[in-house]
Motif scaffolding. Structure first.
Motif, mmCIF file in Angstrom:
data_model
loop_
_atom_site.group_PDB
_atom_site.id
_atom_site.type_symbol
_atom_site.label_atom_id
_atom_site.label_comp_id
_atom_site.label_asym_id
_atom_site.label_seq_id
_atom_site.Cartn_x
_atom_site.Cartn_y
_atom_site.Cartn_z
ATOM 1 N N ASP A 2 4.684 1.296 -0.948
ATOM 2 C CA ASP A 2 5.648 1.793 0.037
ATOM 3 C C ASP A 2 5.991 0.710 1.048
ATOM 4 O O ASP A 2 5.190 -0.203 1.301
ATOM 5 C CB ASP A 2 5.056 2.994 0.795
ATOM 6 C CG ASP A 2 4.963 4.232 -0.072
ATOM 7 O OD1 ASP A 2 5.849 4.424 -0.930
ATOM 8 O OD2 ASP A 2 3.997 4.998 0.108
ATOM 9 N N PRO A 3 7.179 0.788 1.677
ATOM 10 C CA PRO A 3 7.503 -0.146 2.763
ATOM 11 C C PRO A 3 6.539 0.073 3.924
ATOM 12 O O PRO A 3 6.129 1.209 4.209
ATOM 13 C CB PRO A 3 8.935 0.216 3.131
ATOM 14 C CG PRO A 3 9.131 1.615 2.655
ATOM 15 C CD PRO A 3 8.273 1.750 1.435
ATOM 16 N N ILE A 4 6.183 -0.991 4.588
ATOM 17 C CA ILE A 4 5.140 -0.892 5.618
ATOM 18 C C ILE A 4 5.566 -0.057 6.817
ATOM 19 O O ILE A 4 4.724 0.320 7.642
ATOM 20 C CB ILE A 4 4.660 -2.283 6.086
ATOM 21 C CG1 ILE A 4 5.787 -3.054 6.778
ATOM 22 C CG2 ILE A 4 4.062 -3.065 4.926
ATOM 23 C CD1 ILE A 4 5.314 -4.351 7.439
ATOM 24 N N ILE A 5 6.832 0.278 6.926
ATOM 25 C CA ILE A 5 7.275 1.102 8.044
ATOM 26 C C ILE A 5 6.690 2.520 7.972
ATOM 27 O O ILE A 5 6.738 3.269 8.948
ATOM 28 C CB ILE A 5 8.816 1.136 8.117
ATOM 29 C CG1 ILE A 5 9.273 1.546 9.532
ATOM 30 C CG2 ILE A 5 9.394 2.066 7.058
ATOM 31 C CD1 ILE A 5 10.731 1.302 9.800
ATOM 32 N N VAL A 6 6.087 2.891 6.851
ATOM 33 C CA VAL A 6 5.466 4.222 6.746
ATOM 34 C C VAL A 6 4.076 4.251 7.383
ATOM 35 O O VAL A 6 3.537 5.338 7.626
ATOM 36 C CB VAL A 6 5.356 4.678 5.272
ATOM 37 C CG1 VAL A 6 6.709 4.662 4.598
ATOM 38 C CG2 VAL A 6 4.342 3.828 4.488
ATOM 39 N N HIS A 7 3.489 3.101 7.675
ATOM 40 C CA HIS A 7 2.100 3.064 8.135
ATOM 41 C C HIS A 7 2.002 3.300 9.645
ATOM 42 O O HIS A 7 2.809 2.758 10.415
ATOM 43 C CB HIS A 7 1.461 1.734 7.763
ATOM 44 C CG HIS A 7 1.424 1.489 6.278
ATOM 45 N ND1 HIS A 7 0.834 2.370 5.405
ATOM 46 C CD2 HIS A 7 1.922 0.484 5.517
ATOM 47 C CE1 HIS A 7 0.959 1.918 4.163
ATOM 48 N NE2 HIS A 7 1.626 0.768 4.204
ATOM 49 N N PRO A 8 1.044 4.096 10.088
ATOM 50 C CA PRO A 8 0.953 4.457 11.516
ATOM 51 C C PRO A 8 0.890 3.259 12.460
ATOM 52 O O PRO A 8 1.547 3.261 13.506
ATOM 53 C CB PRO A 8 -0.335 5.280 11.586
ATOM 54 C CG PRO A 8 -0.489 5.865 10.220
ATOM 55 C CD PRO A 8 0.033 4.815 9.280
ATOM 56 N N SER A 14 0.822 -1.215 0.000
ATOM 57 C CA SER A 14 0.000 0.000 0.000
ATOM 58 C C SER A 14 0.859 1.269 0.000
ATOM 59 O O SER A 14 2.089 1.214 -0.016
ATOM 60 C CB SER A 14 -0.954 -0.012 1.198
ATOM 61 O OG SER A 14 -1.739 -1.182 1.201
ATOM 62 N N ARG A 15 0.174 2.392 0.025
ATOM 63 C CA ARG A 15 0.850 3.684 0.027
ATOM 64 C C ARG A 15 0.720 4.347 1.393
ATOM 65 O O ARG A 15 -0.236 4.101 2.132
ATOM 66 C CB ARG A 15 0.252 4.601 -1.047
ATOM 67 C CG ARG A 15 0.614 4.221 -2.472
ATOM 68 C CD ARG A 15 2.119 4.278 -2.711
ATOM 69 N NE ARG A 15 2.483 4.069 -4.116
ATOM 70 C CZ ARG A 15 3.732 3.964 -4.549
ATOM 71 N NH1 ARG A 15 4.755 4.043 -3.692
ATOM 72 N NH2 ARG A 15 3.980 3.791 -5.821
ATOM 73 N N ALA A 16 1.686 5.200 1.695
ATOM 74 C CA ALA A 16 1.667 5.933 2.963
ATOM 75 C C ALA A 16 0.443 6.838 3.011
ATOM 76 O O ALA A 16 -0.026 7.328 1.973
ATOM 77 C CB ALA A 16 2.938 6.765 3.105
#
Length: 590
Positions: free
Chosen positions: A339-345, A325-327
């Motif tokens: 995007d890498p999942i580290i961008v997700h809250p 997914s996208r941030a």
């Protein structure tokens, strides 16, 4: 799965900057001549290499193979014997042992970090060693000079191991119910007869001898815990010249098939008139054994930190690499499909929770280690007594809070990996299984909570607690303290809640048990707030010296105070709910 790396930068921050270990060690004559910060750094670096290069590669294979039992003989997984030989040759068993008998005499403030690395790399392997270290401590403190001269040197060398034999099938927490008997013999030895269960490392193929510390009752012993004595019972009898003789009447009846720590042999041990020797005074064995138990409780708490750190490192590596997914604010990796999942809250929430717990726990382990060193090596009697009281207060918190948050962190790490977290090859499911036992053995966390609230807060009128809170308030009065107001408010809430429980317990003794678990967690969160305030204050003052590291420390502190410390509000509401609702159902209504 990512390769475990020892968190040396964070450890150095704690030892050098937050707790000023060099100054503390210089004030302790028995340590000052043997250790400085450079030597400590070299020891930690070597321990990190041992953990990552020798032990971590055996963690999954050890779990897959497990310890094996065949007609009383226990075999550890492939590679364990060779790794243990390397471990012993390095002197790691005797890291904090008495130099008089071949130990290295290193302070506990240093040893806690070595233990964390070992647990993070391979909890099953590490358990064999920490049981030996604890047994050595009990013998060094309570055994006769003859027993110490005979048994401690080969144990510190790693040629012989140690075990702790307390639990029986009908007697776990209530050790006063044990049935193992010790019959005196004319030569001063005793015949030990009985069966013990859940004995970590009771039998293994790593060492040539195993020294069992066994709780048993003399023929004329008073009933209950006041009638327990402690005995040294070797697997192989030792001749007068220190060489090994005949096999003692000790055998391993079976090993347990467990949820986790499968490479650690958890044994049923049978003593059939085995030859043993009294350690300490008759009928005072429980107090002697608690020297080892308290060591193990802190160590098992550190197992919680170690497993959580390994889980965190794997989760961070995965979150940086996994694209999904996208941030929320728009594409970050614009050249990629997602995007890498580290961008997700939510992923960040999980990772920051793990990071805040791990670094807070590491700070508390360092603090408790410093108190243990002061209690053991301090030159001022009053300061030693105060440090010992602080250790007694904080040991149940360290054991239970480290392991409760350790499990939470490992589950969060597993969750970050999604479906892969449930798959064996990624390692997270093993960490969840391995860390789970840490809430149970060496005194369940419920028992730790009862100890903290019932004995350390209510029974003595709260003196140990008051002294600790006074220290926190004194720190908060200093200039440049980060999160001063939030820290002082949390201390006030802990103090008021403690008094409320004392008042309630005076009218209804059930209130202590009803409130104890929430109270221990409340205590843990407030203690972490104290240490996070310390760490943030140092990081702020040193921000320019290492901007990347110190800014990360400040950001994690902000997360702790904004998102984790507020949990105390719910804990206080729960424990103030009282005991009545726990007793409205009859036993048959459950």
């Amino acid at each position: 799965m990512s390769q475990y790396k020892a968190p040396l930068r964070d450890i150095q921050f704690l030892l050098n900057d937050v707790f000023d270990a060099g100054t503390q060690w210089a004030a302790l004559p028995e340590i000052a001549g043997n250790l400085d910060l450079d030597t400590a750094a070299a020891i930690l670096e070597e321990a990190g290499k041992l953990a990552s290069e020798s032990l971590a590669p055996l963690n999954r294979s050890g779990d897959e193979e497990g310890a094996q039992w065949n007609e009383g003989v226990v075999t550890t997984p492939a590679g364990f014997k060779e790794a243990y030989a390397t471990y012993a040759e390095g002197g790691w068993v005797g890291l904090s042992g008495n130099p008089q008998f071949g130990g290295m005499g290193m302070p506990k403030m240093l040893a806690v970090h070595v233990e964390e690395m070992l647990y993070a790399a391979n909890s099953s392997f590490t358990l064999y060693s920490v049981l030996s270290s604890g047994a050595c401590l009990a013998l060094d403190t309570h055994a006769s000079a003859e027993l110490k001269d005979t048994y401690l040197p080969p144990m510190y060398e790693g040629r012989w191991a140690g075990s702790m034999c307390l639990t029986e099938a009908h007697a776990g927490t209530d050790l006063g119910l044990i049935r193992t008997k010790a019959e005196p013999r004319a030569d001063g030895s005793y015949a030990i007869t009985g069966s013990k269960i859940f004995i970590t490392g009771g039998e293994q193929d790593l060492t040539e001898n195993i020294i069992h510390l066994v709780l048993a009752k003399l023929p004329d012993a008073p009933a209950g815990p006041k009638g327990i004595s402690l005995f040294l019972v070797p697997k192989v009898l030792v001749k007068a010249d220190g060489s090994l003789g005949e096999r003692n009447a000790v055998s391993c009846g079976s090993i347990e098939h467990k949820m986790g720590i499968k490479a650690s042999a958890t044994c049923v041990m049978n003593f059939d008139g085995a030859t043993g020797w009294l350690v300490g005074e008759p009928n005072k064995g429980l107090a002697a054994m608690f020297t080892m138990m308290n060591y193990e409780r802190l160590s098992i708490g550190i197992q919680g930190i170690g497993c959580a750190e390994a889980s965190y490192q794997a989760a961070v590596a995965y979150a940086r690499d996994r694209l999904q997914s996208r941030a929320p604010g728009g594409p970050v990796a614009k050249d990629k499909a997602a995007d890498p999942i580290i961008v997700h809250p939510d992923v960040r929430r999980m990772l920051l929770t793990m990071k805040a717990f791990n670094e807070g726990g590491r700070a508390l382990a360092t603090y408790v280690g410093a108190q243990l060193d002061q209690a053991k090596y301090g030159t001022d009697a009053d300061a030693r007594a105060a440090a010992q009281a602080r250790v007694a207060l904080l040991t149940p918190v360290a054991k239970a809070f480290f392991t409760d948050t350790g499990l939470e962190s490992c589950v969060q790490g597993q969750q970050v990996l999604g479906g892969h977290g449930f798959i064996r090859e990624w390692g997270q499911e093993q960490l969840v299984r391995d860390v789970r036992i840490a809430q149970i053995y060496e005194g369940t966390n419920g028992i730790q909570a009862l100890d903290l609230l019932g004995r350390k807060v209510v029974a003595d009128g709260g003196k140990a607690l008051d002294d600790f809170l006074a220290e926190i308030r004194e720190f908060a009065r200093q200039p440049g303290v980060e999160y001063r107001d939030a820290l002082l408010e949390a201390v006030k809430q802990l103090e008021e809640t403690s008094q409320w429980v004392r008042d309630q317990a005076g009218n209804d003794p059930r209130q202590i048990g009803a409130a104890s678990v929430e109270y221990l967690h409340l205590f843990g969160y407030v203690t972490y707030a104290y240490l996070w305030s310390k760490m943030a204050s140092v990081a702020r003052a040193r921000l320019d010296s290492d901007p990347d590291f110190h800014s990360a420390k400040l950001a994690t502190a902000r997360f702790y105070f904004n998102r984790l410390l507020p949990r105390i509000e719910g804990l206080i509401a729960c424990l103030r709910g009282g005991a009545d609702s726990l007793y409205e159902l009859g036993a048959e209504q459950f």
